[in-house]
Scaffold this motif. Structure first.
Motif, mmCIF file in Angstrom:
data_model
loop_
_atom_site.group_PDB
_atom_site.id
_atom_site.type_symbol
_atom_site.label_atom_id
_atom_site.label_comp_id
_atom_site.label_asym_id
_atom_site.label_seq_id
_atom_site.Cartn_x
_atom_site.Cartn_y
_atom_site.Cartn_z
ATOM 1 N N LEU A 127 1.019 -1.386 0.052
ATOM 2 C CA LEU A 127 -0.106 -0.005 0.067
ATOM 3 C C LEU A 127 0.827 1.296 0.053
ATOM 4 N N LEU A 154 -1.840 4.649 3.311
ATOM 5 C CA LEU A 154 -3.027 3.741 3.144
ATOM 6 C C LEU A 154 -2.640 2.500 4.355
ATOM 7 N N GLY A 156 -4.572 -1.279 5.584
ATOM 8 C CA GLY A 156 -5.498 -2.209 5.062
ATOM 9 C C GLY A 156 -5.607 -3.724 5.559
ATOM 10 N N LEU A 168 -9.941 -6.832 -0.568
ATOM 11 C CA LEU A 168 -8.735 -6.041 0.282
ATOM 12 C C LEU A 168 -9.495 -4.650 0.698
ATOM 13 N N TYR A 169 -9.464 -4.461 1.934
ATOM 14 C CA TYR A 169 -10.054 -3.114 2.738
ATOM 15 C C TYR A 169 -8.990 -2.183 2.881
ATOM 16 N N SER A 170 -9.008 -1.148 2.316
ATOM 17 C CA SER A 170 -7.772 -0.272 2.539
ATOM 18 C C SER A 170 -8.304 1.151 2.801
ATOM 19 N N SER A 171 -8.102 1.611 4.175
ATOM 20 C CA SER A 171 -8.360 2.812 4.704
ATOM 21 C C SER A 171 -7.390 4.114 4.317
ATOM 22 N N ILE A 177 -12.737 4.307 2.544
ATOM 23 C CA ILE A 177 -12.264 3.041 2.464
ATOM 24 C C ILE A 177 -12.562 2.480 1.159
#
Length: 199
Positions: A127, A154, A156, A168-171, A177
């Motif tokens: 990320l 990022l 995740g 894939l969850y990426s904040s 998100i």
């Protein structure tokens, strides 16, 4: 009580090897040194590695390929150019293995290990500022990449929905998100925590 010393720690991560049931701790400091401890063996410091990065280490991975005895320590940094590649070291003695090509162009904030259950391969999800790269750990082959404009930092995680879907969850720091379908290699949703979901 055990005290683990690190000069101005910038990173603390815990890992577990299912084969030998050992717990490991990785820390880094402002001198860009990674320290690897075996918590299961009396908190023993296994080795310390000077990475020669020009900026702080924000993330690392321990990858346990127990089938082929390829156990890696993988490091990354937020700096670009020069010797600021994501790097692999052997977990056996800490010796340098390789740089991952092209990663010196990434300002990397977070690394995630991902095992593709369908094709049975192991990947690093990197990320970075405005982009995400997914590449194979041992061969370096690129699996997918995503561009995320105007995103600086990022973090995740991976969430499995079924045997045929993993996401894939990426904040981000701007209250979004991003959700990517890893098997289809595409963005599925953007969730803005302040208002709505975008498809």
């Amino acid at each position: 009580i055990y005290y683990i010393y690190s000069n101005n720690s910038k990173l603390i991560k815990h890992f577990f090897n299912q084969k030998n049931s050992y717990d490991y701790l990785c820390t880094s400091d402002t001198k860009k040194i990674i320290y690897v401890y075996n918590l299961s063996l009396n908190y023993n410091l296994l080795y310390q590695i000077k990475t020669y990065y020009t900026f702080n280490i924000f993330s690392c991975l321990l990858f346990f390929d127990n089938k082929n005895n390829n156990n890696y320590l993988i490091t990354s940094t937020y700096a670009i150019n020069g010797d600021n590649y994501s790097k692999a070291y052997t977990l056996e003695d800490g010796s340098f293995i390789k740089n991952y090509p092209g990663t010196d162009e990434n300002s990397t904030s977070f690394l995630i290990y991902w095992h593709h259950k369908i094709i049975k391969r192991n990947y690093i999800i990197e990320l970075c500022t405005e982009k995400i790269f997914i590449y194979e750990i041992t061969t370096n082959g690129l699996y997918a990449s995503f561009d995320i404009k105007n995103v600086d930092f990022l973090h995740g995680c991976i969430i499995k929905k079924s045997d045929k879907e993993e996401f894939l969850y990426s904040s981000t720091y701007n209250n979004n998100i991003y959700i990517f379908n890893l098997y289809k290699k595409k963005l599925k949703y953007i969730i803005n925590l302040l208002n709505k979901v975008e498809k």
